[in-house]
Design an enzyme around this catalytic site. Structure first.
Site, short mmCIF file in Angstrom:
data_model
loop_
_atom_site.label_atom_id
_atom_site.label_comp_id
_atom_site.label_asym_id
_atom_site.label_seq_id
_atom_site.Cartn_x
_atom_site.Cartn_y
_atom_site.Cartn_z
N ARG A 70 0.83 -1.19 0.00
CA ARG A 70 0.00 0.00 0.00
C ARG A 70 0.88 1.25 0.00
O ARG A 70 1.99 1.23 0.50
CB ARG A 70 -0.92 0.02 1.22
CG ARG A 70 -2.13 -0.92 1.11
CD ARG A 70 -3.04 -0.81 2.32
NE ARG A 70 -2.36 -1.24 3.54
CZ ARG A 70 -1.83 -0.43 4.44
NH1 ARG A 70 -1.93 0.88 4.31
NH2 ARG A 70 -1.23 -0.91 5.49
N TYR A 198 -1.40 -3.52 -6.99
CA TYR A 198 -1.14 -4.30 -5.77
C TYR A 198 -2.25 -4.22 -4.73
O TYR A 198 -2.71 -3.13 -4.37
CB TYR A 198 0.17 -3.84 -5.11
CG TYR A 198 0.60 -4.81 -4.06
CD1 TYR A 198 1.35 -5.93 -4.40
CD2 TYR A 198 0.20 -4.65 -2.74
CE1 TYR A 198 1.69 -6.86 -3.45
CE2 TYR A 198 0.55 -5.58 -1.78
CZ TYR A 198 1.29 -6.69 -2.14
OH TYR A 198 1.63 -7.61 -1.19
N LYS A 207 -9.71 -2.45 1.30
CA LYS A 207 -9.45 -1.31 2.17
C LYS A 207 -10.23 -0.07 1.71
O LYS A 207 -10.73 0.70 2.52
CB LYS A 207 -7.95 -1.03 2.26
CG LYS A 207 -7.14 -2.22 2.82
CD LYS A 207 -7.62 -2.60 4.19
CE LYS A 207 -7.17 -3.96 4.68
NZ LYS A 207 -5.86 -4.10 5.21
N HIS A 227 -10.77 -2.55 11.09
CA HIS A 227 -9.66 -3.40 10.64
C HIS A 227 -9.45 -4.51 11.68
O HIS A 227 -8.49 -4.50 12.43
CB HIS A 227 -8.40 -2.52 10.52
CG HIS A 227 -7.25 -3.14 9.80
ND1 HIS A 227 -5.95 -2.75 10.00
CD2 HIS A 227 -7.20 -4.11 8.85
CE1 HIS A 227 -5.14 -3.45 9.21
NE2 HIS A 227 -5.87 -4.29 8.51
N SER A 249 -1.50 -3.51 10.25
CA SER A 249 -1.12 -4.38 9.15
C SER A 249 0.13 -5.20 9.50
O SER A 249 1.09 -4.67 10.06
CB SER A 249 -0.85 -3.54 7.90
OG SER A 249 -2.00 -2.82 7.57
N CYS A 251 0.53 -7.44 11.75
CA CYS A 251 0.75 -7.57 13.19
C CYS A 251 -0.03 -8.73 13.81
O CYS A 251 -0.25 -8.75 15.03
CB CYS A 251 0.44 -6.26 13.90
SG CYS A 251 1.64 -4.97 13.52
N THR A 254 -4.34 -12.43 10.83
CA THR A 254 -4.58 -13.70 10.15
C THR A 254 -4.19 -14.86 11.06
O THR A 254 -4.90 -15.85 11.18
CB THR A 254 -3.78 -13.76 8.83
OG1 THR A 254 -4.18 -12.65 8.01
CG2 THR A 254 -4.02 -15.06 8.10
N ASP A 276 -9.43 -9.89 8.60
CA ASP A 276 -8.91 -8.55 8.32
C ASP A 276 -9.91 -7.42 8.57
O ASP A 276 -9.52 -6.35 8.98
CB ASP A 276 -8.43 -8.48 6.86
CG ASP A 276 -7.51 -7.30 6.57
OD1 ASP A 276 -6.56 -7.08 7.35
OD2 ASP A 276 -7.73 -6.60 5.56
N ARG A 365 2.26 -12.09 -0.54
CA ARG A 365 0.92 -12.43 -0.05
C ARG A 365 0.35 -13.66 -0.75
O ARG A 365 0.74 -13.97 -1.87
CB ARG A 365 -0.04 -11.26 -0.30
CG ARG A 365 0.34 -9.96 0.41
CD ARG A 365 -0.44 -9.73 1.66
NE ARG A 365 0.08 -8.65 2.48
CZ ARG A 365 -0.50 -8.26 3.61
NH1 ARG A 365 -1.62 -8.82 4.04
NH2 ARG A 365 0.03 -7.30 4.35
P1 GTP Z 1 -2.54 -7.65 7.33
O1 GTP Z 1 -3.02 -8.69 6.39
O2 GTP Z 1 -1.40 -6.83 6.78
O3 GTP Z 1 -3.63 -6.75 7.85
O4 GTP Z 1 -1.80 -8.38 8.56
P2 GTP Z 1 -2.21 -9.34 9.77
O5 GTP Z 1 -2.51 -8.50 10.97
O6 GTP Z 1 -3.24 -10.33 9.35
O7 GTP Z 1 -0.82 -10.05 10.08
P3 GTP Z 1 -0.40 -11.60 10.02
O8 GTP Z 1 -1.23 -12.48 10.89
O9 GTP Z 1 -0.31 -11.98 8.59
O10 GTP Z 1 1.06 -11.56 10.66
C1 GTP Z 1 2.12 -10.79 10.13
C2 GTP Z 1 3.45 -11.27 10.63
O11 GTP Z 1 3.47 -11.33 12.05
C3 GTP Z 1 3.78 -12.67 10.12
O12 GTP Z 1 5.12 -12.70 9.67
C4 GTP Z 1 3.60 -13.54 11.34
O13 GTP Z 1 4.44 -14.67 11.30
C5 GTP Z 1 3.92 -12.60 12.51
N1 GTP Z 1 3.12 -12.97 13.72
C6 GTP Z 1 1.80 -13.21 13.77
N2 GTP Z 1 1.40 -13.55 15.02
C7 GTP Z 1 2.52 -13.52 15.79
C8 GTP Z 1 2.76 -13.78 17.18
O14 GTP Z 1 1.88 -14.12 17.96
N3 GTP Z 1 4.06 -13.63 17.62
C9 GTP Z 1 5.07 -13.26 16.77
N4 GTP Z 1 6.30 -13.14 17.27
N5 GTP Z 1 4.87 -13.02 15.43
C10 GTP Z 1 3.61 -13.15 14.96
C1 SPV Z 2 -3.00 -4.51 5.09
O1 SPV Z 2 -2.02 -3.85 4.65
O2 SPV Z 2 -3.54 -4.24 6.19
C2 SPV Z 2 -3.52 -5.65 4.31
C3 SPV Z 2 -2.97 -5.89 2.96
O3 SPV Z 2 -4.39 -6.35 4.79
S1 SPV Z 2 -3.65 -4.84 1.75
O4 SPV Z 2 -4.78 -5.53 1.12
O5 SPV Z 2 -2.60 -4.58 0.74
O6 SPV Z 2 -4.12 -3.61 2.36
MN MN Z 3 -5.10 -5.53 6.79
#
Ligand code: GTP
Ligand code: SPV
Ligand code: MN
Length: 580
Positions: A70, A198, A207, A227, A249, A251, A254, A276, A365
């Site tokens: 983004r 993207y 978003k 979010h 994002s 963090c 997922t 999300d 992704r």
């Molecule tokens: P967006 O799709 O960008 O909104 O992100 P999201 O909040 O769904 O993040 P996601 O679950 O994909 O995690 C992002 C990164 O954080 C990945 O590389 C994970 O491996 C890492 N991660 C997720 N949960 C944890 C956790 O509990 N501890 C640690 N240390 N890392 C984590």
């Molecule tokens: C984020 O950045 O919070 C995402 C990926 O979930 S995107 O669809 O590119 O915004």
């Molecule tokens: Mn997101």
């Protein structure tokens, strides 16, 4: 194909006259159409077929190397009055924005197919769901929208019944970063996005619609577009709770939404509603109910392995589109933290050389339908949504923020949400690892002034006495050597369990200035690799550091001037007083 909706017909005609496509394709959302679009992209080299034995129906898309995340600095909210957009948004005067965007769109689809993509955000029969139409010249966008949303004929039929829809105009243009803008016109329920192919810049249902435009509509109509992940937790005794959590994002949304219980909590069942975005409405009884407007995931690939997230790891073994991962010599997708295999070709298609940085882009992704998630909850299709017991805010903070604390009440909880800070990640272009305020994890996504947004959040406190309890978590505390203090992933259920026990009034807490914390013995660490010292550090509240934090929060809140609700300042003062 065409439509009985005159406004849609006219918009498609006007857009074609402006952009001059070679042909127009109305997407029906069928399997045949999906396969035909994949074949088209394979033929052009826009997709690469991955190993059909080990990753059947999986494809790799390499985006332009300047177009991998983004672009917050190029994202605008175009309201007549700048203050409506607020200090949290970039603003352009709508007339000027239209002129600038239409200048870019003029003739931009020559020689290309224009796809008309009707979609529904939310279960097609849900009163909470909302429709949109994206016009795009990207087949990649069309197939991703098919995986991510309820796209095609049924959505168009709903639009024809209701007559209401959000318009999104998108072109990849020439992918020149100097000619890249993501603009929103909330008054007109309109999005114009140019110059990026993207994710969040291009898949306009996500978003742009489901957060920026929807948050605006929600403020007007008395609901919330957030979010947030939504997860279903079932105890061994069969008690069910639904929890919504907002983390910035990349963090952990997922991962938390697909959590697999650790062995000592094996009797628990965890199922995903969404990973999300959540749309939250008060029902007639004052219960806050959530739907997931999406029906697929656009998830972070790096770090996904059988130990961190087996559900996701298994889910993306078939019928998945990968964007910007590396490939092995066996033509399998590869990424940092996959746990096995070695990269041969990096995300840019070059022979892998560690000197060039990671093999997979840190914001690579997967796109996959939610149906493929082994932990999918059928409640994700319930038109009435699910009742939310707890709302969790969180951020990625190596210091300060404890593992978990509970807000004292709704008003204090809104302050806790408004105060979220987190280290930036690769999900947006710019520096990674810089701590910034990201209120409610909505900094990049709130379609209007945060001052008004917090007032809207506070108004729920007057409308219901059955609101969820509010918590704050931090899975990312580190020791002096930069090692995580908390194991995270499946072990996060230990914290969710405390949260549910709090909601049910089954466990006490340590009262502190910042909120209610678990006592060390309240977190079940049976089988967890966490020392008593680490837990102590994770649950510490140091008044001196928190006084500094509260000063920083106050100066941030003051940026919102007279739009800032007094209640938040009163809540802030109460915390400062309690810190002594
Ligand atoms: P967006 O799709 O960008 O909104 O992100 P999201 O909040 O769904 O993040 P996601 O679950 O994909 O995690 C992002 C990164 O954080 C990945 O590389 C994970 O491996 C890492 N991660 C997720 N949960 C944890 C956790 O509990 N501890 C640690 N240390 N890392 C984590
Ligand atoms: C984020 O950045 O919070 C995402 C990926 O979930 S995107 O669809 O590119 O915004
Ligand atoms: Mn997101």
């Amino acid at each position: 194909m065409t439509t009985s909706n005159a406004a849609l017909r006219r918009w498609v005609e006007e857009t074609a006259a402006l952009t001059k496509p070679a042909s127009i394709h109305w997407c029906d959302g069928s399997d045949g159409e999906y396969r035909a679009l994949l074949d088209l992209m394979l033929g052009r080299g826009d997709l690469i077929r991955l190993n059909p034995e080990t990753y059947p129906n999986c494809y790799l898309h390499r985006s332009d190397p300047t177009d991998v995340a983004r672009v917050e600095h190029l994202t605008f909210v175009c309201t007549p009055d700048k203050a409506t957009a607020g200090p949290n948004n970039n603003w352009l005067e709508p007339g000027e924005a239209h002129r600038r965007m239409d200048g870019l769109f003029a003739g931009c689809m020559q020689g290309r197919t224009m796809y008309v993509v009707p979609y529904c955000m939310g279960p097609i029969d849900s009163p909470y769901a909302r429709c949109g139409v994206e016009i795009t010249d990207s087949a990649y966008v069309a197939v991703n929208m098919r995986l991510m949303t309820r796209m095609g004929r049924a959505a168009l039929e709903r639009i024809e019944r209701e007559g209401r829809f959000v318009r999104g105009l998108h072109s990849t243009g020439d992918l020149n970063p100097d000619r890249r803008f993501i603009t929103h016109f909330p008054d007109e329920l309109l999005i114009k996005s140019f110059g990026s192919g993207y994710g969040g810049n291009a898949l306009l249902g996500k978003k742009c619609h489901a957060l920026r435009i929807a948050s605006w509509q929600a403020a007007d109509e008395g609901w919330l577009a957030e979010h947030m992940l939504i997860v279903e937790l079932e105890s061994p005794a069969g008690e069910r709770h639904y929890v919504a959590a907002a983390f910035p994002s990349a963090c952990g949304k997922t991962n938390l939404a697909m959590l697999i219980p650790p062995e000592s909590l094996a009797g628990w069942k965890v199922r995903t509603i969404g990973d999300d975005i959540a749309w939250l409405h008060l029902d007639a009884e004052g219960t806050l109910r959530a739907i997931n407007p999406e029906s697929g995931y656009f998830g972070v690939v790096p770090g996904t392995n059988p130990d961190t997230n087996r559900n996701a790891f298994d889910m993306i073994r078939r019928d998945t589109i990968f964007t910007n991962v590396a490939v092995t010599a066996d033509n399998e997708p590869w990424w940092e933290g996959k746990g096995h295999g070695t990269p041969a070709i990096d995300w840019q298609g070059r022979p892998y050389d560690p000197a060039n940085g990671p093999a997979a882009h840190p914001n690579s992704r997967f796109t996959v339908t939610a149906r493929q998630n082994p932990s999918y909850s059928p409640m994700a299709d319930d038109p009435a949504g699910v009742p939310i017991s707890a709302i969790i805010f969180g951020g990625r903070r190596r210091e300060l923020a404890p593992l978990v604390y509970q807000a004292k009440d709704w008003q204090h909880g809104v302050l806790v949400g408004a105060s979220v800070a987190s280290e930036t990640t690769a999900a947006a272009t710019g520096k990674v690892g810089v701590t910034r305020r990201d209120p409610m994890a909505m900094k990049p996504f709130c379609g209007y002034n945060f001052g008004d947004y917090w007032r809207h959040w506070l108004s729920f406190g007057e409308r219901s006495d059955r609101l969820p309890a509010i918590f704050h978590v931090n899975w990312f505390r580190q020791d002096d050597q930069g090692r995580f203090l908390w194991p995270g992933f499946g072990d996060n259920l230990r914290v969710l369990r405390w949260i549910i026990d709090r909601v049910e009034g089954r466990v006490g807490a340590r009262e502190t200035a910042i909120g209610h914390l678990p006592r060390p013995e309240d977190i079940d660490l049976n089988g967890a690799d966490v020392s008593a010292d680490a837990l102590k550090a994770l649950l510490a509240v140091e008044p001196a550091s928190w006084r500094t934090e509260m000063e920083s929060i106050e100066s941030y809140l003051q940026e919102y001037g007279n739009r800032l609700p007094d209640v938040l300042l009163e809540q802030h003062r109460a915390v400062v007083r309690a810190l002594g």
